[in-house]
Design a protein around this motif. Structure first.
Motif, PDB file in Angstrom:
ATOM      1  N   ALA A 137       0.831  -1.218   0.000  1.00 48.09           N
ATOM      2  CA  ALA A 137       0.000   0.000   0.000  1.00 48.09           C
ATOM      3  C   ALA A 137       0.856   1.256   0.000  1.00 48.09           C
ATOM      4  O   ALA A 137       1.743   1.416   0.851  1.00 48.09           O
ATOM      5  N   ALA A 138       0.572   2.158  -0.929  1.00 50.53           N
ATOM      6  CA  ALA A 138       1.321   3.416  -1.002  1.00 50.53           C
ATOM      7  C   ALA A 138       1.054   4.241   0.251  1.00 50.53           C
ATOM      8  O   ALA A 138      -0.094   4.395   0.675  1.00 50.53           O
ATOM      9  N   GLY A 139       2.109   4.761   0.835  1.00 49.95           N
ATOM     10  CA  GLY A 139       1.966   5.737   1.913  1.00 49.95           C
ATOM     11  C   GLY A 139       1.767   5.161   3.296  1.00 49.95           C
ATOM     12  O   GLY A 139       1.980   5.874   4.279  1.00 49.95           O
TER      13      GLY A 139
ATOM     14  N   ALA B  41       6.651  -3.160   0.421  1.00 48.21           N
ATOM     15  CA  ALA B  41       7.171  -3.256  -0.945  1.00 48.21           C
ATOM     16  C   ALA B  41       6.490  -2.201  -1.797  1.00 48.21           C
ATOM     17  O   ALA B  41       5.313  -1.905  -1.594  1.00 48.21           O
ATOM     18  N   MET B  42       7.239  -1.617  -2.711  1.00 51.89           N
ATOM     19  CA  MET B  42       6.641  -0.706  -3.680  1.00 51.89           C
ATOM     20  C   MET B  42       6.985  -1.212  -5.075  1.00 51.89           C
ATOM     21  O   MET B  42       8.043  -0.925  -5.624  1.00 51.89           O
ATOM     22  N   PRO B  43       6.108  -2.049  -5.628  1.00 50.99           N
ATOM     23  CA  PRO B  43       6.350  -2.592  -6.969  1.00 50.99           C
ATOM     24  C   PRO B  43       5.737  -1.677  -8.034  1.00 50.99           C
ATOM     25  O   PRO B  43       5.150  -0.657  -7.696  1.00 50.99           O
TER      26      PRO B  43
ATOM     27  N   ALA C 285      10.553   6.113  -4.233  1.00 48.06           N
ATOM     28  CA  ALA C 285      10.475   5.140  -5.338  1.00 48.06           C
ATOM     29  C   ALA C 285       9.018   4.957  -5.771  1.00 48.06           C
ATOM     30  O   ALA C 285       8.732   4.813  -6.968  1.00 48.06           O
ATOM     31  N   GLY C 286       8.098   4.997  -4.816  1.00 50.83           N
ATOM     32  CA  GLY C 286       6.681   4.882  -5.164  1.00 50.83           C
ATOM     33  C   GLY C 286       6.267   6.006  -6.096  1.00 50.83           C
ATOM     34  O   GLY C 286       5.558   5.792  -7.089  1.00 50.83           O
ATOM     35  N   ALA C 287       6.738   7.226  -5.783  1.00 55.04           N
ATOM     36  CA  ALA C 287       6.364   8.396  -6.577  1.00 55.04           C
ATOM     37  C   ALA C 287       7.047   8.382  -7.953  1.00 55.04           C
ATOM     38  O   ALA C 287       6.429   8.692  -8.966  1.00 55.04           O
TER      39      ALA C 287
ATOM     40  N   VAL D 147       8.885   5.690  -9.442  1.00 55.79           N
ATOM     41  CA  VAL D 147       8.958   4.423 -10.183  1.00 55.79           C
ATOM     42  C   VAL D 147       7.622   3.667 -10.139  1.00 55.79           C
ATOM     43  O   VAL D 147       7.184   3.112 -11.147  1.00 55.79           O
ATOM     44  N   GLY D 148       6.966   3.688  -8.960  1.00 53.22           N
ATOM     45  CA  GLY D 148       5.664   3.018  -8.858  1.00 53.22           C
ATOM     46  C   GLY D 148       4.658   3.625  -9.819  1.00 53.22           C
ATOM     47  O   GLY D 148       3.877   2.921 -10.461  1.00 53.22           O
ATOM     48  N   CYS D 149       4.680   4.963  -9.929  1.00 52.91           N
ATOM     49  CA  CYS D 149       3.734   5.661 -10.818  1.00 52.91           C
ATOM     50  C   CYS D 149       4.208   5.669 -12.272  1.00 52.91           C
ATOM     51  O   CYS D 149       3.432   6.025 -13.170  1.00 52.91           O
ATOM     52  N   ALA D 150       5.475   5.326 -12.510  1.00 53.90           N
ATOM     53  CA  ALA D 150       6.083   5.554 -13.828  1.00 53.90           C
ATOM     54  C   ALA D 150       5.370   4.852 -14.988  1.00 53.90           C
ATOM     55  O   ALA D 150       5.300   5.421 -16.083  1.00 53.90           O
TER      56      ALA D 150
END
Ligand SMILES: NC(=O)C1=CN([C@@H]2O[C@H](COP(=O)(O)OP(=O)(O)OC[C@H]3O[C@@H](n4cnc5c(N)ncnc54)[C@H](O)[C@@H]3O)[C@@H](O)[C@H]2O)C=CC1
Ligand SMILES: O=C(O)[C@@H]1CCC=N1
Length: 273
Positions: free
Chosen positions: A103-105, A123-125, A173-175, A177-180
Protein backbone atom coordinates in the motif's frame (compact mmCIF):
# COMPACT_ATOMS: atom_id res chain seq x y z
CA UNK A 1 20.17 -29.82 -9.91
CA UNK A 2 19.73 -26.81 -7.64
CA UNK A 3 17.85 -27.01 -4.37
CA UNK A 4 14.25 -25.90 -4.45
CA UNK A 5 14.22 -22.16 -3.76
CA UNK A 6 12.77 -20.79 -0.54
CA UNK A 7 10.15 -19.06 -2.66
CA UNK A 8 9.08 -22.12 -4.63
CA UNK A 9 8.26 -23.97 -1.41
CA UNK A 10 5.99 -21.19 -0.13
CA UNK A 11 2.28 -20.57 -0.30
CA UNK A 12 1.59 -16.88 -1.00
CA UNK A 13 -1.75 -15.41 0.02
CA UNK A 14 -2.56 -12.15 -1.75
CA UNK A 15 -5.35 -10.04 -0.27
CA UNK A 16 -6.69 -7.90 -3.12
CA UNK A 17 -6.59 -9.24 -6.68
CA UNK A 18 -6.97 -5.95 -8.55
CA UNK A 19 -4.39 -4.26 -10.78
CA UNK A 20 -1.32 -4.92 -8.60
CA UNK A 21 -2.38 -7.97 -6.61
CA UNK A 22 -3.51 -9.60 -9.85
CA UNK A 23 -0.27 -8.61 -11.62
CA UNK A 24 1.85 -10.11 -8.80
CA UNK A 25 -0.20 -13.33 -8.81
CA UNK A 26 0.05 -13.67 -12.58
CA UNK A 27 3.75 -12.82 -12.60
CA UNK A 28 4.55 -15.42 -9.93
CA UNK A 29 2.67 -18.16 -11.77
CA UNK A 30 3.69 -17.25 -15.32
CA UNK A 31 7.38 -16.95 -14.32
CA UNK A 32 7.17 -20.47 -12.88
CA UNK A 33 8.31 -19.10 -9.49
CA UNK A 34 5.31 -20.57 -7.73
CA UNK A 35 2.98 -23.33 -8.83
CA UNK A 36 -0.51 -21.92 -9.42
CA UNK A 37 -1.96 -23.92 -6.52
CA UNK A 38 0.55 -22.19 -4.21
CA UNK A 39 -0.87 -18.77 -5.05
CA UNK A 40 -4.04 -17.78 -3.18
CA UNK A 41 -5.91 -14.57 -3.94
CA UNK A 42 -8.81 -13.02 -2.04
CA UNK A 43 -10.90 -10.44 -3.86
CA UNK A 44 -14.47 -9.24 -3.47
CA UNK A 45 -14.79 -8.96 -7.26
CA UNK A 46 -16.11 -12.06 -9.01
CA UNK A 47 -14.59 -10.98 -12.34
CA UNK A 48 -11.10 -10.66 -10.83
CA UNK A 49 -11.44 -14.07 -9.17
CA UNK A 50 -12.66 -15.71 -12.37
CA UNK A 51 -9.74 -14.36 -14.45
CA UNK A 52 -7.16 -15.55 -11.89
CA UNK A 53 -8.86 -18.92 -11.40
CA UNK A 54 -8.41 -19.55 -15.14
CA UNK A 55 -4.66 -19.73 -14.44
CA UNK A 56 -5.23 -22.32 -11.72
CA UNK A 57 -4.82 -19.76 -8.93
CA UNK A 58 -6.96 -20.53 -5.87
CA UNK A 59 -9.33 -17.65 -5.22
CA UNK A 60 -11.45 -16.63 -2.25
CA UNK A 61 -14.23 -14.05 -1.89
CA UNK A 62 -12.79 -12.64 1.32
CA UNK A 63 -9.57 -12.44 3.26
CA UNK A 64 -10.83 -14.59 6.16
CA UNK A 65 -11.15 -17.71 4.01
CA UNK A 66 -7.73 -17.07 2.48
CA UNK A 67 -6.03 -16.70 5.88
CA UNK A 68 -7.66 -19.95 7.02
CA UNK A 69 -5.38 -21.68 4.47
CA UNK A 70 -2.39 -20.41 6.54
CA UNK A 71 -0.21 -19.05 3.71
CA UNK A 72 3.48 -18.69 4.61
CA UNK A 73 3.57 -15.17 3.23
CA UNK A 74 0.68 -12.72 3.09
CA UNK A 75 0.70 -9.85 0.58
CA UNK A 76 -1.67 -6.97 1.37
CA UNK A 77 -2.67 -5.47 -2.00
CA UNK A 78 -5.77 -3.42 -1.23
CA UNK A 79 -6.14 0.36 -1.48
CA UNK A 80 -4.61 2.32 1.43
CA UNK A 81 -8.08 3.63 2.30
CA UNK A 82 -9.45 0.11 2.98
CA UNK A 83 -6.25 -1.29 4.49
CA UNK A 84 -7.15 -0.41 8.11
CA UNK A 85 -10.34 -2.49 8.00
CA UNK A 86 -8.60 -5.36 6.19
CA UNK A 87 -5.78 -5.33 8.78
CA UNK A 88 -8.30 -5.34 11.64
CA UNK A 89 -9.90 -8.41 10.09
CA UNK A 90 -6.65 -10.35 9.43
CA UNK A 91 -4.61 -9.26 12.48
CA UNK A 92 -5.20 -12.37 14.62
CA UNK A 93 -4.18 -14.68 11.73
CA UNK A 94 -1.10 -12.61 10.82
CA UNK A 95 0.69 -12.86 14.17
CA UNK A 96 3.94 -14.78 13.61
CA UNK A 97 3.54 -14.58 9.82
CA UNK A 98 5.50 -12.69 7.14
CA UNK A 99 3.25 -9.90 5.84
CA UNK A 100 4.24 -7.74 2.87
CA UNK A 101 2.21 -4.55 2.33
CA UNK A 102 2.33 -2.85 -1.05
CA UNK A 103 0.00 0.00 0.00
CA UNK A 104 1.32 3.42 -1.00
CA UNK A 105 1.97 5.74 1.91
CA UNK A 106 1.06 3.39 4.77
CA UNK A 107 4.19 3.37 6.96
CA UNK A 108 5.71 0.38 8.74
CA UNK A 109 4.80 2.03 12.06
CA UNK A 110 1.09 1.92 11.14
CA UNK A 111 1.42 -1.70 9.95
CA UNK A 112 3.17 -2.65 13.22
CA UNK A 113 0.43 -1.03 15.29
CA UNK A 114 -2.36 -2.77 13.34
CA UNK A 115 -0.71 -6.20 12.99
CA UNK A 116 0.91 -7.07 16.33
CA UNK A 117 3.31 -9.98 16.12
CA UNK A 118 3.48 -9.99 12.30
CA UNK A 119 6.91 -9.91 10.61
CA UNK A 120 6.59 -6.89 8.34
CA UNK A 121 8.03 -5.81 5.01
CA UNK A 122 6.84 -2.93 2.83
CA UNK A 123 7.17 -3.26 -0.94
CA UNK A 124 6.64 -0.71 -3.68
CA UNK A 125 6.35 -2.59 -6.97
CA UNK A 126 5.11 -1.35 -10.31
CA UNK A 127 2.70 -2.78 -12.84
CA UNK A 128 5.20 -4.52 -15.19
CA UNK A 129 5.74 -7.14 -12.45
CA UNK A 130 3.02 -8.94 -14.38
CA UNK A 131 5.44 -9.47 -17.28
CA UNK A 132 8.47 -9.96 -14.98
CA UNK A 133 9.87 -6.54 -15.90
CA UNK A 134 8.71 -4.71 -12.81
CA UNK A 135 10.87 -2.67 -10.45
CA UNK A 136 10.32 -3.06 -6.72
CA UNK A 137 11.80 -1.32 -3.70
CA UNK A 138 11.56 -3.06 -0.32
CA UNK A 139 11.84 -1.65 3.21
CA UNK A 140 11.77 -3.83 6.27
CA UNK A 141 10.54 -3.41 9.79
CA UNK A 142 12.42 -4.49 12.91
CA UNK A 143 10.20 -7.56 13.20
CA UNK A 144 11.30 -9.07 9.86
CA UNK A 145 14.10 -11.64 10.03
CA UNK A 146 16.97 -11.76 7.50
CA UNK A 147 15.27 -14.84 6.00
CA UNK A 148 12.03 -12.84 5.60
CA UNK A 149 13.88 -10.05 3.81
CA UNK A 150 15.58 -12.59 1.54
CA UNK A 151 12.25 -14.27 0.76
CA UNK A 152 10.55 -10.95 -0.01
CA UNK A 153 13.48 -9.99 -2.25
CA UNK A 154 13.35 -13.36 -4.00
CA UNK A 155 9.62 -12.96 -4.58
CA UNK A 156 9.98 -9.59 -6.28
CA UNK A 157 13.23 -10.53 -8.07
CA UNK A 158 11.18 -13.24 -9.79
CA UNK A 159 9.08 -10.36 -11.14
CA UNK A 160 11.91 -8.06 -12.31
CA UNK A 161 14.37 -5.93 -10.34
CA UNK A 162 14.19 -5.62 -6.54
CA UNK A 163 16.28 -3.66 -4.06
CA UNK A 164 16.11 -3.04 -0.33
CA UNK A 165 16.19 0.63 0.75
CA UNK A 166 15.24 2.86 3.68
CA UNK A 167 11.53 3.46 4.13
CA UNK A 168 11.72 7.15 3.15
CA UNK A 169 13.46 6.08 -0.07
CA UNK A 170 10.70 3.53 -0.72
CA UNK A 171 8.19 6.38 -0.65
CA UNK A 172 10.22 8.30 -3.21
CA UNK A 173 10.48 5.14 -5.34
CA UNK A 174 6.68 4.88 -5.16
CA UNK A 175 6.36 8.40 -6.58
CA UNK A 176 9.09 8.12 -9.23
CA UNK A 177 8.96 4.42 -10.18
CA UNK A 178 5.66 3.02 -8.86
CA UNK A 179 3.73 5.66 -10.82
CA UNK A 180 6.08 5.55 -13.83
CA UNK A 181 4.09 3.06 -15.93
CA UNK A 182 1.29 5.64 -15.96
CA UNK A 183 3.76 8.38 -16.93
CA UNK A 184 5.13 6.30 -19.82
CA UNK A 185 1.63 5.33 -20.99
CA UNK A 186 0.66 9.02 -20.93
CA UNK A 187 3.69 9.88 -23.06
CA UNK A 188 2.81 7.14 -25.57
CA UNK A 189 -0.74 8.49 -25.77
CA UNK A 190 0.41 12.11 -26.12
CA UNK A 191 2.95 11.26 -28.84
CA UNK A 192 0.35 9.21 -30.69
CA UNK A 193 -2.11 12.10 -30.59
CA UNK A 194 0.60 14.49 -31.78
CA UNK A 195 1.38 12.16 -34.69
CA UNK A 196 -2.30 11.85 -35.60
CA UNK A 197 -2.76 15.59 -35.39
CA UNK A 198 0.18 16.12 -37.77
CA UNK A 199 -1.26 13.67 -40.32
CA UNK A 200 -0.22 10.09 -39.52
CA UNK A 201 -2.94 7.52 -40.24
CA UNK A 202 -4.87 6.38 -37.18
CA UNK A 203 -4.27 2.71 -37.98
CA UNK A 204 -0.83 1.80 -36.76
CA UNK A 205 0.21 5.17 -35.30
CA UNK A 206 0.06 3.98 -31.69
CA UNK A 207 1.81 0.74 -32.59
CA UNK A 208 4.70 2.66 -34.15
CA UNK A 209 5.12 4.65 -30.94
CA UNK A 210 4.79 1.60 -28.68
CA UNK A 211 7.24 -0.48 -30.71
CA UNK A 212 9.71 2.39 -30.53
CA UNK A 213 9.32 2.63 -26.74
CA UNK A 214 10.02 -1.08 -26.34
CA UNK A 215 13.07 -0.87 -28.64
CA UNK A 216 14.50 2.13 -26.76
CA UNK A 217 14.00 0.42 -23.38
CA UNK A 218 15.77 -2.69 -24.67
CA UNK A 219 18.71 -0.72 -26.05
CA UNK A 220 19.11 1.39 -22.91
CA UNK A 221 19.04 -1.70 -20.68
CA UNK A 222 21.04 -4.07 -22.88
CA UNK A 223 23.81 -1.62 -23.74
CA UNK A 224 23.83 0.21 -20.39
CA UNK A 225 24.20 3.42 -22.38
CA UNK A 226 23.42 6.70 -20.60
CA UNK A 227 20.12 8.20 -21.81
CA UNK A 228 21.81 11.43 -22.84
CA UNK A 229 24.42 9.57 -24.90
CA UNK A 230 21.60 7.56 -26.47
CA UNK A 231 19.62 10.63 -27.46
CA UNK A 232 22.74 12.12 -29.02
CA UNK A 233 22.67 9.20 -31.48
CA UNK A 234 19.26 10.34 -32.69
CA UNK A 235 20.10 14.05 -32.80
CA UNK A 236 21.84 15.49 -35.86
CA UNK A 237 23.27 18.97 -35.34
CA UNK A 238 20.75 21.42 -36.71
CA UNK A 239 18.36 18.57 -37.48
CA UNK A 240 14.77 17.70 -36.70
CA UNK A 241 15.35 15.98 -33.32
CA UNK A 242 17.37 18.96 -32.08
CA UNK A 243 14.45 21.22 -32.90
CA UNK A 244 12.01 18.83 -31.23
CA UNK A 245 14.10 18.43 -28.06
CA UNK A 246 14.43 22.19 -27.73
CA UNK A 247 10.62 22.36 -27.62
CA UNK A 248 10.07 19.28 -25.44
CA UNK A 249 12.80 19.18 -22.80
CA UNK A 250 11.89 22.14 -20.56
CA UNK A 251 8.25 21.08 -20.26
CA UNK A 252 9.13 17.40 -19.77
CA UNK A 253 11.75 18.04 -17.08
CA UNK A 254 9.55 20.50 -15.22
CA UNK A 255 6.54 18.21 -15.59
CA UNK A 256 8.49 15.20 -14.28
CA UNK A 257 9.69 17.11 -11.19
CA UNK A 258 6.16 18.35 -10.55
CA UNK A 259 4.69 14.86 -11.02
CA UNK A 260 7.06 13.24 -8.50
CA UNK A 261 6.52 16.09 -6.02
CA UNK A 262 2.73 15.73 -6.36
CA UNK A 263 2.87 11.95 -5.90
CA UNK A 264 5.08 12.38 -2.81
CA UNK A 265 2.74 14.98 -1.35
CA UNK A 266 -0.17 12.57 -1.81
CA UNK A 267 1.91 9.75 -0.27
CA UNK A 268 2.37 11.91 2.84
CA UNK A 269 -1.35 12.68 2.97
CA UNK A 270 -2.14 8.97 2.81
CA UNK A 271 0.43 8.31 5.55
CA UNK A 272 -1.37 10.78 7.79
CA UNK A 273 -4.86 9.50 6.95
N1 LIG B 1 -1.67 -0.08 -9.31
C1 LIG B 1 -0.36 0.13 -9.19
O1 LIG B 1 0.35 0.35 -10.17
C2 LIG B 1 0.30 0.08 -7.84
C3 LIG B 1 -0.45 -0.07 -6.68
N2 LIG B 1 0.16 -0.13 -5.45
C4 LIG B 1 -0.65 -0.32 -4.25
O2 LIG B 1 -1.35 -1.53 -4.41
C5 LIG B 1 -2.56 -1.47 -3.69
C6 LIG B 1 -3.69 -1.94 -4.59
O3 LIG B 1 -3.80 -1.04 -5.68
P1 LIG B 1 -4.50 -1.49 -7.04
O4 LIG B 1 -4.20 -2.92 -7.31
O5 LIG B 1 -4.15 -0.46 -8.03
O6 LIG B 1 -6.04 -1.35 -6.61
P2 LIG B 1 -7.28 -2.15 -7.20
O7 LIG B 1 -8.50 -1.39 -6.78
O8 LIG B 1 -7.09 -2.45 -8.64
O9 LIG B 1 -7.24 -3.52 -6.39
C7 LIG B 1 -7.63 -3.64 -5.05
C8 LIG B 1 -8.51 -4.88 -4.96
O10 LIG B 1 -8.76 -5.13 -3.60
C9 LIG B 1 -10.02 -5.75 -3.53
N3 LIG B 1 -10.49 -5.68 -2.14
C10 LIG B 1 -10.92 -4.62 -1.45
N4 LIG B 1 -11.22 -4.97 -0.18
C11 LIG B 1 -10.93 -6.30 -0.08
C12 LIG B 1 -11.01 -7.25 0.95
N5 LIG B 1 -11.45 -6.90 2.18
N6 LIG B 1 -10.66 -8.52 0.71
C13 LIG B 1 -10.23 -8.87 -0.52
N7 LIG B 1 -10.12 -8.02 -1.56
C14 LIG B 1 -10.48 -6.74 -1.33
C15 LIG B 1 -10.87 -4.98 -4.52
O11 LIG B 1 -11.98 -5.77 -4.95
C16 LIG B 1 -9.88 -4.71 -5.64
O12 LIG B 1 -9.99 -5.65 -6.69
C17 LIG B 1 -2.74 -0.03 -3.23
O13 LIG B 1 -2.50 0.04 -1.85
C18 LIG B 1 -1.72 0.74 -4.02
O14 LIG B 1 -1.19 1.82 -3.27
C19 LIG B 1 1.51 -0.09 -5.32
C20 LIG B 1 2.31 0.05 -6.41
C21 LIG B 1 1.77 0.20 -7.76
O1 LIG C 1 -1.61 5.42 -7.45
C1 LIG C 1 -1.36 4.61 -6.57
O2 LIG C 1 -1.88 4.71 -5.47
C2 LIG C 1 -0.36 3.51 -6.76
C3 LIG C 1 0.86 3.66 -5.92
C4 LIG C 1 2.03 3.64 -6.85
C5 LIG C 1 1.44 3.55 -8.16
N1 LIG C 1 0.15 3.46 -8.11
Amino acid sequence: MTERSALGAQVAGIVGGGSMGGAIARGLVESGSLAAERVLVADHGQEHRRALAELGIRTFPDEGELLAEEPGVVVLAVKPQVLPQVMASVAPSCAGRLVISIAAGVPLSALEAALPGARLVRAMPNLPVQVRSGATVLATGPTATPADVELARELFLALGAASVMREDQLDVAGAAVGCAPAFFALFVDALTRAGLRAGLPAAGCRELVETTMRGCAEQLLDEGVHPRAYLERVTSPGGTTAAALFALEPALVEGSYAAVDAALARTRELAGA
